[in-house]
Design a protein around this motif. Structure first.
Motif, PDB file in Angstrom:
ATOM      1  N   GLY A  78      37.543 -24.795 -45.915  1.00 27.39           N
ATOM      2  CA  GLY A  78      38.771 -24.042 -45.402  1.00 27.39           C
ATOM      3  C   GLY A  78      38.723 -22.427 -45.737  1.00 27.39           C
ATOM      4  N   ASP A  79      39.162 -21.770 -44.893  1.00 30.29           N
ATOM      5  CA  ASP A  79      39.032 -20.184 -45.289  1.00 30.29           C
ATOM      6  C   ASP A  79      40.372 -19.633 -44.558  1.00 30.29           C
ATOM      7  OD1 ASP A  79      37.459 -17.833 -46.111  1.00 30.29           O
ATOM      8  OD2 ASP A  79      37.775 -17.282 -43.941  1.00 30.29           O
ATOM      9  N   THR A  80      40.821 -18.713 -45.496  1.00 28.74           N
ATOM     10  CA  THR A  80      41.966 -18.024 -45.238  1.00 28.74           C
ATOM     11  C   THR A  80      41.726 -16.636 -44.350  1.00 28.74           C
ATOM     12  OG1 THR A  80      43.211 -18.723 -47.073  1.00 28.74           O
ATOM     13  CG2 THR A  80      44.148 -16.722 -45.863  1.00 28.74           C
ATOM     14  N   LEU A  81      42.107 -16.386 -43.352  1.00 26.39           N
ATOM     15  CA  LEU A  81      41.717 -15.267 -42.216  1.00 26.39           C
ATOM     16  C   LEU A  81      42.041 -14.001 -42.775  1.00 26.39           C
ATOM     17  CD1 LEU A  81      42.348 -16.763 -38.911  1.00 26.39           C
ATOM     18  CD2 LEU A  81      40.128 -16.505 -39.823  1.00 26.39           C
ATOM     19  N   ASN A  82      43.475 -13.788 -43.282  1.00 24.02           N
ATOM     20  CA  ASN A  82      43.978 -12.805 -43.676  1.00 24.02           C
ATOM     21  C   ASN A  82      44.539 -12.869 -45.110  1.00 24.02           C
ATOM     22  OD1 ASN A  82      43.904 -11.206 -40.929  1.00 24.02           O
ATOM     23  ND2 ASN A  82      44.915 -13.167 -40.417  1.00 24.02           N
ATOM     24  N   THR A  83      43.922 -12.275 -46.110  1.00 17.43           N
ATOM     25  CA  THR A  83      44.286 -12.813 -47.443  1.00 17.43           C
ATOM     26  C   THR A  83      45.239 -11.721 -47.827  1.00 17.43           C
ATOM     27  OG1 THR A  83      42.629 -11.507 -48.390  1.00 17.43           O
ATOM     28  CG2 THR A  83      42.216 -14.015 -47.970  1.00 17.43           C
ATOM     29  N   PHE A  84      46.248 -12.158 -48.741  1.00 14.94           N
ATOM     30  CA  PHE A  84      47.232 -11.360 -49.216  1.00 14.94           C
ATOM     31  C   PHE A  84      46.551 -10.369 -50.134  1.00 14.94           C
ATOM     32  CE2 PHE A  84      51.016 -10.228 -51.832  1.00 14.94           C
ATOM     33  CZ  PHE A  84      51.879  -9.937 -50.957  1.00 14.94           C
ATOM     34  N   ALA A  85      45.756 -10.510 -51.089  1.00 13.79           N
ATOM     35  CA  ALA A  85      45.220  -9.586 -51.992  1.00 13.79           C
ATOM     36  C   ALA A  85      44.577  -8.812 -51.411  1.00 13.79           C
ATOM     37  CB  ALA A  85      44.399 -10.486 -53.117  1.00 13.79           C
ATOM     38  N   THR A  86      44.020  -8.623 -50.230  1.00 14.04           N
ATOM     39  CA  THR A  86      43.499  -7.520 -49.671  1.00 14.04           C
ATOM     40  C   THR A  86      44.056  -6.232 -49.554  1.00 14.04           C
ATOM     41  OG1 THR A  86      42.062  -9.116 -48.126  1.00 14.04           O
ATOM     42  CG2 THR A  86      42.042  -6.854 -47.276  1.00 14.04           C
ATOM     43  N   MET A  87      45.254  -6.406 -49.110  1.00  6.64           N
ATOM     44  CA  MET A  87      46.240  -5.038 -49.373  1.00  6.64           C
ATOM     45  C   MET A  87      47.027  -4.897 -50.417  1.00  6.64           C
ATOM     46  SD  MET A  87      45.505  -2.921 -46.701  1.00  6.64           S
ATOM     47  CE  MET A  87      47.071  -1.928 -47.347  1.00  6.64           C
ATOM     48  N   PHE A  88      47.604  -5.795 -50.877  1.00  8.56           N
ATOM     49  CA  PHE A  88      48.412  -6.063 -51.995  1.00  8.56           C
ATOM     50  C   PHE A  88      48.241  -6.425 -53.441  1.00  8.56           C
ATOM     51  CE2 PHE A  88      50.212  -6.947 -47.704  1.00  8.56           C
ATOM     52  CZ  PHE A  88      50.687  -5.521 -47.342  1.00  8.56           C
ATOM     53  N   GLY A  89      47.027  -6.990 -53.508  1.00  7.22           N
ATOM     54  CA  GLY A  89      46.497  -7.310 -55.056  1.00  7.22           C
ATOM     55  C   GLY A  89      46.864  -8.733 -55.292  1.00  7.22           C
ATOM     56  N   LYS A  90      46.159  -8.878 -56.717  1.00  7.56           N
ATOM     57  CA  LYS A  90      46.441 -10.236 -56.873  1.00  7.56           C
ATOM     58  C   LYS A  90      47.732 -10.690 -57.560  1.00  7.56           C
ATOM     59  CE  LYS A  90      41.977 -11.794 -56.603  1.00  7.56           C
ATOM     60  NZ  LYS A  90      41.454 -12.907 -55.739  1.00  7.56           N
ATOM     61  N   ILE A  91      48.021 -11.992 -57.069  1.00  6.68           N
ATOM     62  CA  ILE A  91      49.339 -12.518 -57.602  1.00  6.68           C
ATOM     63  C   ILE A  91      49.439 -12.739 -59.149  1.00  6.68           C
ATOM     64  CG2 ILE A  91      51.328 -14.388 -57.242  1.00  6.68           C
ATOM     65  CD1 ILE A  91      50.012 -14.411 -54.328  1.00  6.68           C
ATOM     66  N   TYR A 155      38.332  -8.349 -44.931  1.00  4.24           N
ATOM     67  CA  TYR A 155      39.105  -8.058 -43.663  1.00  4.24           C
ATOM     68  C   TYR A 155      38.283  -9.102 -42.314  1.00  4.24           C
ATOM     69  CZ  TYR A 155      41.726  -4.294 -45.409  1.00  4.24           C
ATOM     70  OH  TYR A 155      42.597  -3.547 -46.278  1.00  4.24           O
ATOM     71  N   GLU A 156      39.049 -10.014 -41.931  1.00 10.59           N
ATOM     72  CA  GLU A 156      38.399 -10.827 -40.899  1.00 10.59           C
ATOM     73  C   GLU A 156      37.662 -10.034 -39.781  1.00 10.59           C
ATOM     74  OE1 GLU A 156      37.404 -14.550 -39.080  1.00 10.59           O
ATOM     75  OE2 GLU A 156      37.785 -13.967 -41.015  1.00 10.59           O
ATOM     76  N   ASP A 157      38.502  -8.926 -39.130  1.00  7.79           N
ATOM     77  CA  ASP A 157      37.642  -8.183 -38.148  1.00  7.79           C
ATOM     78  C   ASP A 157      36.307  -7.727 -38.634  1.00  7.79           C
ATOM     79  OD1 ASP A 157      38.485  -6.462 -39.798  1.00  7.79           O
ATOM     80  OD2 ASP A 157      39.503  -5.118 -38.259  1.00  7.79           O
ATOM     81  N   ARG A 158      35.975  -7.134 -39.866  1.00  8.73           N
ATOM     82  CA  ARG A 158      34.633  -6.533 -40.220  1.00  8.73           C
ATOM     83  C   ARG A 158      33.837  -7.701 -40.519  1.00  8.73           C
ATOM     84  NH1 ARG A 158      35.102  -1.163 -41.883  1.00  8.73           N
ATOM     85  NH2 ARG A 158      36.992  -0.282 -41.331  1.00  8.73           N
ATOM     86  N   PHE A 159      34.018  -8.791 -40.924  1.00  5.35           N
ATOM     87  CA  PHE A 159      33.409  -9.971 -41.109  1.00  5.35           C
ATOM     88  C   PHE A 159      32.861 -10.618 -39.970  1.00  5.35           C
ATOM     89  CE2 PHE A 159      33.344 -14.618 -41.069  1.00  5.35           C
ATOM     90  CZ  PHE A 159      32.072 -14.907 -41.392  1.00  5.35           C
ATOM     91  N   LEU A 160      33.681 -10.616 -38.682  1.00  2.00           N
ATOM     92  CA  LEU A 160      33.336 -11.342 -37.754  1.00  2.00           C
ATOM     93  C   LEU A 160      32.130 -10.157 -36.892  1.00  2.00           C
ATOM     94  CD1 LEU A 160      36.558 -12.510 -35.992  1.00  2.00           C
ATOM     95  CD2 LEU A 160      34.576 -13.993 -36.857  1.00  2.00           C
ATOM     96  N   LEU A 161      32.455  -8.977 -36.885  1.00  4.11           N
ATOM     97  CA  LEU A 161      31.465  -8.191 -36.333  1.00  4.11           C
ATOM     98  C   LEU A 161      30.010  -8.268 -36.956  1.00  4.11           C
ATOM     99  CD1 LEU A 161      30.753  -6.017 -34.691  1.00  4.11           C
ATOM    100  CD2 LEU A 161      31.343  -4.050 -36.411  1.00  4.11           C
ATOM    101  N   GLY A 162      30.032  -8.670 -38.384  1.00  2.30           N
ATOM    102  CA  GLY A 162      28.728  -8.875 -38.968  1.00  2.30           C
ATOM    103  C   GLY A 162      28.311 -10.277 -38.508  1.00  2.30           C
ATOM    104  N   LEU A 163      29.096 -11.215 -38.296  1.00  2.00           N
ATOM    105  CA  LEU A 163      28.589 -12.465 -37.838  1.00  2.00           C
ATOM    106  C   LEU A 163      28.122 -12.379 -36.401  1.00  2.00           C
ATOM    107  CD1 LEU A 163      28.427 -15.444 -38.600  1.00  2.00           C
ATOM    108  CD2 LEU A 163      30.748 -15.657 -37.807  1.00  2.00           C
ATOM    109  N   PHE A 164      28.923 -11.815 -35.493  1.00  2.00           N
ATOM    110  CA  PHE A 164      28.547 -11.525 -34.408  1.00  2.00           C
ATOM    111  C   PHE A 164      27.336 -10.901 -34.147  1.00  2.00           C
ATOM    112  CE2 PHE A 164      28.624  -8.301 -30.859  1.00  2.00           C
ATOM    113  CZ  PHE A 164      28.559  -9.158 -29.870  1.00  2.00           C
ATOM    114  N   LEU A 165      26.729  -9.697 -34.818  1.00  2.00           N
ATOM    115  CA  LEU A 165      25.560  -9.242 -34.823  1.00  2.00           C
ATOM    116  C   LEU A 165      24.330 -10.136 -34.930  1.00  2.00           C
ATOM    117  CD1 LEU A 165      26.600  -5.672 -36.145  1.00  2.00           C
ATOM    118  CD2 LEU A 165      25.994  -6.213 -33.956  1.00  2.00           C
ATOM    119  N   ILE A 166      24.664 -11.078 -35.870  1.00  2.00           N
ATOM    120  CA  ILE A 166      23.674 -11.828 -36.170  1.00  2.00           C
ATOM    121  C   ILE A 166      23.423 -13.168 -35.141  1.00  2.00           C
ATOM    122  CG2 ILE A 166      22.886 -13.832 -37.822  1.00  2.00           C
ATOM    123  CD1 ILE A 166      24.015 -12.070 -40.077  1.00  2.00           C
ATOM    124  N   LEU A 167      24.572 -13.594 -34.720  1.00  2.00           N
ATOM    125  CA  LEU A 167      24.534 -14.791 -33.870  1.00  2.00           C
ATOM    126  C   LEU A 167      24.186 -14.242 -32.196  1.00  2.00           C
ATOM    127  CD1 LEU A 167      27.673 -16.810 -34.876  1.00  2.00           C
ATOM    128  CD2 LEU A 167      25.129 -17.179 -35.482  1.00  2.00           C
TER     129      LEU A 167
END
Length: 267
Positions: A78-91, A155-167
């Motif tokens: 399982g993978d979380t698309l939009n993580t909380f720590a990305t913008m707001f830090g570790k809980i 960030y999911e959008d940036r990861f998806l672009l990296g995956l898109f370019l390879i596939l």
């Protein structure tokens, strides 16, 4: 987990008064100590509870081969698309906005705190969860690499672009991700080319991240909370609000599609 559908049904009956639509807003983080629906025998993660695994097995069964077996062996995870720590830090312990290092550095208004609190609640729900191949290469997995990448910053959008370019054989290709995809070739072999990529996006309900041609759209600024000295309070709040608004839209849209599919599968 013997029967994913039975596990989901029993959870809905016991905890949601038989209302499967209530799954959309159920906070998976509350399952931490639940022996049946959480994951008490392994490291706790909301995107890896027994309940969400069961949901994956039904919703993404056409996306990944032998999904239940491969989730149990961690060849898929399982993978979380939009993580909380990305913008707001570790809980730190129980959630309190004032102890999140990213948010706290910028003296947030009550309105901003409310936006973050609302996002925190929806962040741990099923619409924010997906599945990725998880076979290691050089002590990395796709999940881990995505989270610590110097440009993607989880960030999911940036990861998806990296995956898109390879596939789809585009450029520039991220060399580490190329190796990780090769290590997980058995899972990605049906997703090459533009048609394969479209299938990947559609099967995982990731359409909010792409344009009409299925190419990922970069909407994130790439700010990371521990680089906050590079942005003003105004820039941080603007991006934080955008992130919460966009992610909430994605999560709600995906949850609706996932529940519709569960219903179609007679869960």
């Amino acid at each position: 987990m013997n029967n994913p559908k039975s596990l989901i049904r029993s959870f809905v009956d016991k905890h949601l008064d038989g209302n499967i639509d209530a799954l959309a807003t159920y906070e998976l983080s509350s399952l931490k100590d639940n022996k049946m629906y959480g994951n008490p025998e392994r490291y706790y993660d909301s995107d890896d509870t027994e309940l969400i695994r069961a949901i994956y097995c039904v919703v993404f069964r056409n996306a990944w081969p032998d999904i239940q077996q491969n989730l149990e062996s961690y060849k898929l995870r399982g993978d979380t698309l939009n993580t909380f720590a990305t913008m707001f830090g570790k809980i730190r312990g129980n959630y309190r906005p004032e102890v999140h290092p990213g948010l706290d550095q910028h003296n947030p208004s009550a309105e901003m705190v409310k936006i973050v609190e609302d996002f925190y609640r929806i962040c741990w729900t099923m619409g924010n969860m997906t599945v990725l191949p998880n076979i290691y290469f050089n002590n990395e997995t796709i999940n881990k690499y995505r989270g610590c990448h110097d440009n993607w910053h989880d960030y999911e959008d940036r990861f998806l672009l990296g995956l898109f370019l390879i596939l789809t054989d585009g450029e520039p290709k991220d060399k580490v991700l190329v190796d990780l995809i090769k290590a997980n070739e058995a899972f990605f072999n049906t997703y090459y080319g533009i048609e394969g990529w479209k299938r990947f996006i559609d099967l995982h309900f990731l359409n909010d991240y792409v344009d009409e041609n299925h190419k990922p759209v970069i909407s994130s600024k790439g700010y990371f909370y521990w680089n906050s000295w590079n942005m003003t309070d105004e820039q941080y709040f603007e991006e934080a609000k955008r992130y919460c608004t966009f992610a909430t839209k994605v999560i709600k849209n995906r949850a609706r599609k996932m529940i519709d599919l569960l219903k179609k599968e007679n869960v």
